[in-house]
Scaffold this active site. Structure first.
Site, short mmCIF file in Angstrom:
data_model
loop_
_atom_site.label_atom_id
_atom_site.label_comp_id
_atom_site.label_asym_id
_atom_site.label_seq_id
_atom_site.Cartn_x
_atom_site.Cartn_y
_atom_site.Cartn_z
N TRP A 165 0.87 -1.19 0.00
CA TRP A 165 0.00 0.00 0.00
C TRP A 165 0.90 1.23 0.00
O TRP A 165 1.79 1.33 0.85
CB TRP A 165 -0.87 -0.05 1.25
CG TRP A 165 -1.82 1.09 1.44
CD1 TRP A 165 -2.62 1.67 0.50
CD2 TRP A 165 -2.09 1.78 2.68
NE1 TRP A 165 -3.37 2.68 1.08
CE2 TRP A 165 -3.07 2.77 2.41
CE3 TRP A 165 -1.61 1.66 3.99
CZ2 TRP A 165 -3.56 3.62 3.39
CZ3 TRP A 165 -2.10 2.51 4.96
CH2 TRP A 165 -3.06 3.47 4.67
N ASP A 246 -0.56 -5.69 9.29
CA ASP A 246 -1.52 -4.64 8.95
C ASP A 246 -2.75 -5.31 8.36
O ASP A 246 -2.78 -5.71 7.19
CB ASP A 246 -0.91 -3.65 7.93
CG ASP A 246 -1.92 -2.55 7.57
OD1 ASP A 246 -2.97 -2.47 8.24
OD2 ASP A 246 -1.66 -1.79 6.62
N LYS A 282 -13.28 -1.15 5.82
CA LYS A 282 -13.82 -1.92 4.70
C LYS A 282 -14.82 -2.97 5.16
O LYS A 282 -15.93 -3.04 4.66
CB LYS A 282 -12.69 -2.62 3.93
CG LYS A 282 -12.12 -1.82 2.80
CD LYS A 282 -11.24 -0.66 3.20
CE LYS A 282 -9.94 -1.13 3.82
NZ LYS A 282 -9.07 0.00 4.20
N1 PLA Z 1 -3.62 -0.72 5.29
C1 PLA Z 1 -3.82 -1.12 4.03
C2 PLA Z 1 -3.03 -2.27 3.51
C3 PLA Z 1 -4.78 -0.48 3.22
O1 PLA Z 1 -4.95 -0.89 1.96
C4 PLA Z 1 -5.51 0.59 3.73
C5 PLA Z 1 -6.54 1.32 2.92
C6 PLA Z 1 -5.25 0.97 5.06
C7 PLA Z 1 -4.31 0.30 5.82
C8 PLA Z 1 -5.97 2.13 5.70
O2 PLA Z 1 -7.19 1.79 6.18
P1 PLA Z 1 -8.14 2.87 6.83
O3 PLA Z 1 -8.97 3.41 5.73
O4 PLA Z 1 -8.90 2.08 7.82
O5 PLA Z 1 -7.31 3.91 7.46
N2 PLA Z 1 -6.32 1.37 1.52
C9 PLA Z 1 -7.32 1.91 0.62
C10 PLA Z 1 -7.70 3.33 0.94
C11 PLA Z 1 -8.58 1.07 0.66
C12 PLA Z 1 -6.60 4.35 1.05
O6 PLA Z 1 -5.60 4.31 0.34
O7 PLA Z 1 -6.79 5.23 1.90
C13 PLA Z 1 -6.74 1.80 -0.80
O8 PLA Z 1 -7.45 2.19 -1.74
O9 PLA Z 1 -5.63 1.30 -0.96
#
Ligand code: PLA
Length: 479
Positions: A165, A246, A282
């Site tokens: 991420w 995570d 989610k």
């Molecule tokens: N960890 C991972 C691996 C994630 O993909 C995301 C969210 C989070 C933590 C953060 O979660 P939160 O919204 O509860 O703080 N990733 C998303 C959204 C779904 C984003 O980037 O904010 C994504 O589209 O990758």
């Protein structure tokens, strides 16, 4: 100005002009000098680079085409493309309405969250070895841990999977923790690069901290098997590494909340001390509530008390406490057997819809006679399809078809619906017509995304190309 002139004229002794001096001093604050100093403070602040994920949503919102599709951010949508309020959340909201919203709710929220991640029957809660605190969703839980790591393991780095991420890089960068990467994904086979992963775990210095995605890896949609987790856990024991999980997608890998904790179970059975960031964004659709939990399993109760007190102190100086409403919703759902059963059922429903869309999209592409091998759409799990689309494909999809996704070719399958899947399949077929069967190979970033400016809709893909050199193993340190 006119006030100044009038007043100065009243002075009996023009040489001294006391009122004029006062007024002149005030006069320094006229429109011109005020605006000058206002501009002066932040003159050197450049515009921040667009976030690689959130920037996609911005571009989507700005597009007025009625056919537009947002496959950027991973938020669940129903088959009409609408955000969903889960029934269990609606019912819980009615139950907590009017409930006294005090800090007391923290305790049950953390207990329930930890049970969900570590297992109902795990004796760890009775042993009081888990230091858990509510956090500002998954992001906040990671940030809190990163800060804790810097304070109490100041010499350590964080090993992040490549890819991961994008925000992981920014979170640990802002906490001033040096970053290293470990190999995870094999672009050619579109599978887990298990041998390389084990190699990197083995070659890391003893007592390193690793971030692991326990389920529904973002962005690849590929998780280790249970057997592979056992091997990873064993190697972590040998090397005395610390695993930080995570867990942002519990339930989204298999549709079963318990099965999705298998990585944690394997590590717990092997007696590891672990850290875990949980998010309810989610799996409970609580994006606006920012509900998460950070927990650290310690060697004994004394350690857990100390760790928890430090986590509270770090949070206190950063933001105080997270809002309590979302945490109350979660603890109500997790502690009420009927609401929990409803939630389990609804999670399965979301996951089934996403995997149904994977099958449909894959079928449509085959029907269109696409020369590209799209099997990975159905093989990958979780919210995303790591498609292998290149930046120039992503560019064309946005410009010509109004379909938006991140530049690494990650599609949020949660945004695909029965109404838009034909349009999407046609567009994917159209932009990849000239590609051969094995040509959709992801090039992995060669540097942390946070370190460079990512183009959102690049005028040329050259900017993006700078990120890639085909070498999936990159070590880097943030000063
Ligand atoms: N960890 C991972 C691996 C994630 O993909 C995301 C969210 C989070 C933590 C953060 O979660 P939160 O919204 O509860 O703080 N990733 C998303 C959204 C779904 C984003 O980037 O904010 C994504 O589209 O990758």
């Amino acid at each position: 100005m006119s006030a100044h002139l009038n007043l100065s004229c009243k002075s009996p002794t023009p040489e001294l002009k006391p009122p004029k001096i006062t007024i002149m001093w005030r006069n320094l604050g006229t429109k011109r000098s005020i605006s000058k100093s206002r501009h002066g403070w932040w003159r050197n602040v450049p515009i921040a680079p667009k976030d690689p994920i959130l920037g996609v949503t911005e571009a989507f919102i700005a597009d007025t085409n009625p056919n537009k599709i947002n496959l950027g951010v991973g938020s669940y949508r129903d088959d009409e493309g609408k955000p969903v309020v889960l029934q269990c959340v609606g019912k819980a909201a009615a139950l907590i309405d009017g409930e006294f919203q005090s800090g007391e709710s923290d305790l049950s929220f953390v207990t329930e969250s930890v049970k969900l991640a570590y297992g109902e029957n795990s004796g760890l809660m009775q042993e009081r070895r888990v230091a858990g605190v509510p956090a500002l969703s998954g992001t906040g839980a990671c940030r809190l841990f990163a800060e804790f790591q810097r304070r109490f393991q100041p010499e350590s780095s964080i090993y992040l999977p490549m890819p991961t991420w994008s925000n992981h890089h920014m979170i640990w960068r802002d906490a001033l923790v040096p970053q290293r990467t470990y190999r995870y994904y094999d672009s050619e086979s579109k599978r887990l690069h298990f041998a390389a992963l084990m190699n990197d775990v083995k070659n890391a210095p003893e007592r390193s901290l690793f971030l692991l995605h326990p389920c529904a890896h973002n962005p690849t949609g590929i998780d280790p098997s249970e057997e592979q987790w056992r091997e990873i856990s064993h190697l972590f024991q040998v090397k005395k590494h610390f695993p930080f999980f995570d867990m942002a997608y519990q339930g989204f890998a298999t549709g079963d909340l318990q099965k999705d904790t298998k990585a944690l179970r394997v590590f717990l059975n092997d007696g590891h001390l672990i850290g875990c960031a949980q998010s309810f964004t989610k799996n409970m659709g609580l994006s606006g509530q920012r509900v998460g939990c950070l927990s650290i399993l310690c060697a004994d109760e004394r350690q857990a008390i100390a760790v928890k007190s430090q986590l509270h102190q770090i949070a206190r100086a950063m933001y105080g406490k997270p809002p309590v409403h979302g945490a109350l919703l979660v603890s109500k759902i997790l502690s009420d057997p009927d609401l929990k059963a409803l939630w389990v059922h609804e999670v399965k429903g979301m996951v089934d819809r996403i995997s149904g869309m994977r099958t449909t999209l894959h079928g449509k592409l085959e029907k269109l006679g696409s020369s590209v091998d799209w099997k990975h759409i159905v093989k990958q799990i979780g919210m995303f399809c790591y498609s292998g689309l290149k930046p120039e494909h992503v560019d064309r999809l946005a410009r010509e078809f109004h379909i938006y996704m991140t530049y690494d070719g990650r599609l949020s399958m949660a945004g695909v619906t029965n109404a838009n899947v034909d349009y999407l399949a046609n567009a994917l077929h159209e932009v990849t017509k000239s590609e051969g069967a094995s040509s959709l190979v992801v090039s992995l970033p060669k540097a942390p995304i946070a370190e460079q400016t990512l183009p959102i809709l690049a005028d040329s893909s050259a900017q993006w190309e700078e990120f890639f050199d085909g070498d999936s193993r990159q070590d880097f340190i943030v000063d």
